[in-house]
Scaffold this active site. Structure first.
Site, PDB file in Angstrom:
ATOM      1  N   LYS A 152       0.822  -1.205   0.000  1.00 30.08           N
ATOM      2  CA  LYS A 152       0.000   0.000   0.000  1.00 30.08           C
ATOM      3  C   LYS A 152       0.857   1.256   0.000  1.00 30.08           C
ATOM      4  CE  LYS A 152      -4.528  -0.928   2.041  1.00 30.08           C
ATOM      5  NZ  LYS A 152      -5.418  -0.595   3.183  1.00 30.08           N
ATOM      6  N   LEU A 207     -18.575   9.834   6.155  1.00 31.37           N
ATOM      7  CA  LEU A 207     -18.239   9.968   4.741  1.00 31.37           C
ATOM      8  C   LEU A 207     -19.075   9.019   3.897  1.00 31.37           C
ATOM      9  CD1 LEU A 207     -14.334  10.018   5.034  1.00 31.37           C
ATOM     10  CD2 LEU A 207     -15.899  11.975   5.027  1.00 31.37           C
ATOM     11  N   ASN A 235     -26.239   6.034  11.699  1.00 32.77           N
ATOM     12  CA  ASN A 235     -26.273   5.003  10.664  1.00 32.77           C
ATOM     13  C   ASN A 235     -27.461   4.064  10.833  1.00 32.77           C
ATOM     14  OD1 ASN A 235     -24.097   5.962   9.283  1.00 32.77           O
ATOM     15  ND2 ASN A 235     -22.658   4.405   9.952  1.00 32.77           N
ATOM     16  N   LEU A 286     -34.917   7.752   0.769  1.00 35.76           N
ATOM     17  CA  LEU A 286     -36.256   7.223   0.512  1.00 35.76           C
ATOM     18  C   LEU A 286     -36.354   6.675  -0.908  1.00 35.76           C
ATOM     19  CD1 LEU A 286     -38.710   9.738   2.244  1.00 35.76           C
ATOM     20  CD2 LEU A 286     -38.088   7.438   2.983  1.00 35.76           C
ATOM     21  N   HIS A 287     -35.306   6.011  -1.356  1.00 39.95           N
ATOM     22  CA  HIS A 287     -35.299   5.429  -2.689  1.00 39.95           C
ATOM     23  C   HIS A 287     -35.359   3.910  -2.566  1.00 39.95           C
ATOM     24  CE1 HIS A 287     -34.381   9.364  -4.326  1.00 39.95           C
ATOM     25  NE2 HIS A 287     -33.398   9.480  -3.434  1.00 39.95           N
ATOM     26  N   CYS A 310     -20.690   0.404   6.032  1.00 38.97           N
ATOM     27  CA  CYS A 310     -21.159   1.010   7.283  1.00 38.97           C
ATOM     28  C   CYS A 310     -22.463   0.434   7.805  1.00 38.97           C
ATOM     29  CB  CYS A 310     -21.310   2.524   7.103  1.00 38.97           C
ATOM     30  SG  CYS A 310     -19.754   3.395   6.872  1.00 38.97           S
ATOM     31  N   LYS A 325     -23.112   0.684  -4.325  1.00 39.67           N
ATOM     32  CA  LYS A 325     -23.661   1.957  -4.775  1.00 39.67           C
ATOM     33  C   LYS A 325     -22.769   2.471  -5.891  1.00 39.67           C
ATOM     34  CE  LYS A 325     -22.868   5.736  -2.418  1.00 39.67           C
ATOM     35  NZ  LYS A 325     -22.769   6.759  -1.357  1.00 39.67           N
TER      36      LYS A 325
END
Length: 440
Positions: A35, A153, A211, A253-254, A263, A324
């Site tokens: 990394k 985030l 959350n 609300l989708h 998360c 997403k």
């Protein structure tokens, strides 16, 4: 001021880059040599829009460095942020604090001057006090404070969230620590962004409560969507109608195939476990977890309906597999439930996702990766729109339908409409909460 960040994963790297853009001297530390070498070359090991450009800018300005040397990173630092992973522990639902406590102990062994040890990782209530005990035990002579600074985030919008936050939450025990944290976030103070200063436990709880609430909101509209299908209502119209109420709001609300990501699944499970530990059952959160899993599994039945009751011998194109858009994150993505069910049922599966291959190649064995939605749809029996990447929001539906053997579409993000699909030549189209899956 000088800041050290332990951990160059998603939270650590985004935080380090953004702090350096505030003008601080930031050193990011990681034990993974690959990394560090990657970052030193100027390459970003994760996908986050704009992160590579901002990182390069601050490296070139001399404000951002990467190293495996924690002692050197802490030399002159006034704050060190712990931003390591806290995955769900197998068997009991607890957040695994192994890496957090190891970082705290290592800080204690190399720090020489007063420093604020800040927990950026999402941790259960009481963790920062344990961090304090760990540091004090490892180095009784070290002068230090602890602080809780949970992150909020959104993957795909992380830089904007960091630079223009709804709020910054800082949990402290002393005025000295509060002053150091105020200096860390001075650019946000000066622009009047809300900085909420609390005790340690309150800061820890704010993260989990936020959350869990958002996860509940997503699950609520998904349940409403299921009812809409039965009664003939349109969930998009329902969501718009309730979202205009200022007490509710239109965000989250989708309707869709269930929440995933790094998360919500992890934090809802951790909050439920904390409630059990303190004999205060989090019944709403526990139900949210159960219902979300049911929603993911329910998508399989919907797809079966569009495939004539069987996946066997069918070829299916899946558009989008990350949890997403604008991220390469596959953690707990609905695709990890849906795609294996397709393959297990005998379907051949093609996948198209702009960033999903990096993680998905290992997590979704047996699929064929295709770079273009129309190539993915060629000679297929079903197209499943699973992640709403921008490039899937304006597809030429007629072209897509003409590519297919059996023009059937499962629009699990409600991007299109049955009317549009029918005009384009689809024989069957299904969406979420806007009537049953079936003929277009």
């Amino acid at each position: 001021m000088k800041i050290a960040i332990i951990g160059t994963g998603y939270v650590g790297l985004v935080s380090g880059v953004c702090f350096s853009d505030f003008g601080h001297n930031v050193v990011c530390v990681d034990k993974d040599s690959n990394k560090i070498d990657t970052l030193k070359r100027g390459d970003v090991p994760i996908y986050e829009p704009g992160l590579d450009t901002l990182m390069l800018k601050n490296v070139e300005a001399g404000r951002l460095n990467f190293t495996m040397d924690l002692e050197g990173a802490l030399d002159g630092a006034e704050a060190v942020f712990i931003a390591v992973g806290t995955p769900t522990r197998r068997g009991d639902g607890h957040a695994d604090l192994t890496y957090v406590m190891a970082a705290a102990e290592e800080i204690a062994t190399v720090a020489k001057n007063y420093i604020v040890v800040v927990t950026k990782s999402t941790v259960p209530v009481g963790t920062n006090r344990k961090v304090k005990q760990t540091v004090a035990k490892a180095n009784p002579n070290l002068e230090f404070d602890v602080a809780s600074n949970p992150e909020f985030l959104r993957e795909g919008a992380a830089i904007d969230d960091f630079m223009k936050p709804d709020r910054v939450v800082v949990g402290v025990q002393s005025e000295r620590a509060a002053e150091v944290m105020k200096e860390v976030y001075r650019p946000l103070y000066l622009r009047d962004f809300p900085v909420v200063t609390t005790g340690l436990e309150s800061a820890e709880m704010i993260k989990y409560a936020a959350n869990a609430f958002l996860a509940a909101k997503i699950t609520f509209i998904n349940e409403i969507a299921a009812l809409c299908e039965k009664v003939g209502a349109d969930v998009k119209q329902v969501a718009n109608g309730i979202g205009l109420d200022n007490r509710i709001g239109n965000k989250f609300l989708h309707a869709g195939p269930g929440f995933g990501g790094s998360c919500f699944p992890k934090d809802t499970r951790a909050l439920a476990r904390i409630g059990q530990e303190y004999a205060v059952p989090m019944q709403i959160t526990e139900t949210v977890i159960e219902v979300n899993e049911e929603i993911k599994r329910g998508m399989i039945d919907k797809l079966l309906g569009l495939c004539g009751g069987t996946f066997n011998g069918k070829t299916v194109a899946v558009l989008g597999v990350t949890f997403k858009p604008n991220t390469d994150d596959m953690r707990e993505a609905p695709a990890l439930t849906i795609v294996p069910a397709l393959i297990g049922g005998g379907a051949k599966v093609r996948v198209c996702d702009p960033q999903g291959y990096r993680e998905g190649a290992e997590l979704l064995p047996g699929v064929r990766w295709v770079e273009d939605a129309y190539k993915a749809a060629n000679n297929t029996d079903l197209v499943v729109l699973l992640t709403e990447w921008n490039e899937f929001r304006a597809l030429d539906l007629k072209r897509l339908a003409n590519k297919m053997n059996t023009p059937h579409m499962a629009d699990l993000r409600n991007i299109y409409s049955a009317r549009d699909a029918k005009r384009a030549g689809f024989a069957a189209y299904g969406s979420i909460g806007r009537g049953g899956f079936g003929a277009a």
